[in-house]
Design a protein around this motif. Sequence first.
Motif, mmCIF file in Angstrom:
data_model
loop_
_atom_site.group_PDB
_atom_site.id
_atom_site.type_symbol
_atom_site.label_atom_id
_atom_site.label_comp_id
_atom_site.label_asym_id
_atom_site.label_seq_id
_atom_site.Cartn_x
_atom_site.Cartn_y
_atom_site.Cartn_z
ATOM 1 N N GLU A 22 47.960 21.546 -32.083
ATOM 2 C CA GLU A 22 46.606 21.705 -32.603
ATOM 3 C C GLU A 22 46.624 21.991 -34.107
ATOM 4 O OE1 GLU A 22 42.602 24.497 -32.067
ATOM 5 O OE2 GLU A 22 44.358 24.845 -30.808
ATOM 6 N N ILE A 23 47.552 22.838 -34.523
ATOM 7 C CA ILE A 23 47.680 23.147 -35.955
ATOM 8 C C ILE A 23 48.074 21.896 -36.734
ATOM 9 C CG2 ILE A 23 49.020 24.466 -37.658
ATOM 10 C CD1 ILE A 23 49.235 26.679 -35.492
ATOM 11 N N LYS A 24 48.996 21.135 -36.177
ATOM 12 C CA LYS A 24 49.426 19.892 -36.835
ATOM 13 C C LYS A 24 48.259 18.911 -36.947
ATOM 14 C CE LYS A 24 54.329 19.964 -35.520
ATOM 15 N NZ LYS A 24 55.394 19.282 -34.736
ATOM 16 N N ARG A 25 47.464 18.813 -35.877
ATOM 17 C CA ARG A 25 46.316 17.899 -35.922
ATOM 18 C C ARG A 25 45.295 18.340 -36.968
ATOM 19 N NH1 ARG A 25 47.033 17.861 -30.224
ATOM 20 N NH2 ARG A 25 45.467 19.508 -29.992
ATOM 21 N N THR A 26 45.080 19.646 -37.071
ATOM 22 C CA THR A 26 44.158 20.165 -38.083
ATOM 23 C C THR A 26 44.647 19.804 -39.479
ATOM 24 O OG1 THR A 26 43.480 22.010 -36.675
ATOM 25 C CG2 THR A 26 43.107 22.256 -39.041
ATOM 26 N N CYS A 27 45.938 19.985 -39.711
ATOM 27 C CA CYS A 27 46.511 19.647 -41.016
ATOM 28 C C CYS A 27 46.368 18.166 -41.323
ATOM 29 C CB CYS A 27 47.987 20.044 -41.068
ATOM 30 S SG CYS A 27 48.269 21.825 -41.070
ATOM 31 N N LEU A 28 46.613 17.338 -40.323
ATOM 32 C CA LEU A 28 46.596 15.898 -40.541
ATOM 33 C C LEU A 28 45.184 15.342 -40.696
ATOM 34 C CD1 LEU A 28 48.137 13.237 -40.744
ATOM 35 C CD2 LEU A 28 48.072 13.089 -38.246
ATOM 36 N N ASN A 46 60.573 30.334 -31.664
ATOM 37 C CA ASN A 46 59.677 29.249 -32.067
ATOM 38 C C ASN A 46 60.427 28.003 -32.512
ATOM 39 O OD1 ASN A 46 56.697 29.971 -32.021
ATOM 40 N ND2 ASN A 46 57.502 31.777 -33.054
ATOM 41 N N SER A 47 61.668 28.180 -32.966
ATOM 42 C CA SER A 47 62.423 27.061 -33.531
ATOM 43 C C SER A 47 62.701 25.955 -32.517
ATOM 44 C CB SER A 47 63.745 27.564 -34.132
ATOM 45 O OG SER A 47 63.480 28.393 -35.252
ATOM 46 N N GLN A 80 49.668 24.788 -28.959
ATOM 47 C CA GLN A 80 49.078 25.445 -30.128
ATOM 48 C C GLN A 80 49.585 24.823 -31.421
ATOM 49 O OE1 GLN A 80 50.415 29.438 -28.730
ATOM 50 N NE2 GLN A 80 48.336 30.085 -29.259
ATOM 51 N N LEU A 81 50.865 24.551 -31.426
ATOM 52 C CA LEU A 81 51.473 23.953 -32.608
ATOM 53 C C LEU A 81 50.908 22.559 -32.873
ATOM 54 C CD1 LEU A 81 53.567 25.231 -34.460
ATOM 55 C CD2 LEU A 81 55.325 23.883 -33.294
#
Length: 351
Positions: free
Chosen positions: A271-277, A320-321, A268-269
Amino acid sequence: MKERIAIYPFTRELSSFILYKDQLKNYELVFAITPRGWDKFEDQKDRFAKIVLDEDTFYLNQCINYVDVLLLCKPILNVDLSLYENIIKLAKINGVKVVYVEELEALLINRIQNNWECLKSHEIVEVKRQEQSSIEVPVISVIGIGENCEKWDVQLGLRDFFLKKGYKVSLISNNKLLKLFGASIFPPVINSTEYKFEQQVGAINSYIKKVELMDSPDLIIIGVPGGIMRYNRYVHNGFGYAPFLVSNAFIPDITVVSLYCGYYEKEQLEEIKRTCLYKLGVNANYFHISSKVSQYNLESKQIDYFSIDQNYVNELVEKNSINGAFFNINKEPKEVFQRILEELHHNIPVM
């Protein structure tokens, strides 16, 4: 002399007014008023003592006599005019100035007085196609996975940290409440349908540059409006258009992504990073776990938001860390903020 301001209705979403009350530019926060039957913040007695009080106590003790300005806000849940009727009458009788958020304008249209003020952006910028100006000071971008995920709390928290370190900080946001804290508010062009995309981007870039030249800051914090991802086929967060628009107007040095409360699997993380990038052109460097969870309401086809106990939020930050740099604004974020400072240090002169 600062004017004494009271907030109504006070909700958990407005907690930063108390936490960062010293940052209010021309106001002294004296009361945060909760409506009858609403949250009384019993778990925050130590932090909110003498400021938060219920509506009945406010009326009974004639606290209006100690107020110069009444700030009317709109809570997340749907409300009607009846919520505001009594306190509006009281303000009118006592000659108290009323300031209200833009979201209440339609609701209050038949009650608005000449001396009332709506929190709007009145900035005017030239809209034209032009080469983008480079921003010469470090920029921290604060973006959110969706609405109501405590972006403005993160913005104020970051600013507070850097101010206390001796840096001069400019804050630019689309949240009109931050105007009371001395922040610069994006011009209306950000929501306009009259201009082409490249014109809007150019205007936003010009405004950021204008703030840089006027303020001569060591650091700029930019609160990016809207949510970066569609929630579902009913709630689309504008398909992430607002973050896409604003993010094209500047290049951040650090990006903080505010998420809803929960545990995020590594996939999930990513995917969020890819969306941001690939959508916004930014690297997601740090993640804020908010105290809000979102739940889709099948009946209303809208999102309902709920606050989570701080102890559970703290546990999720730790959990999460493992997969990244996570923090919560209410759980001693100074360690993460110090890391951000160290990353930027080569761009910020030593004071």
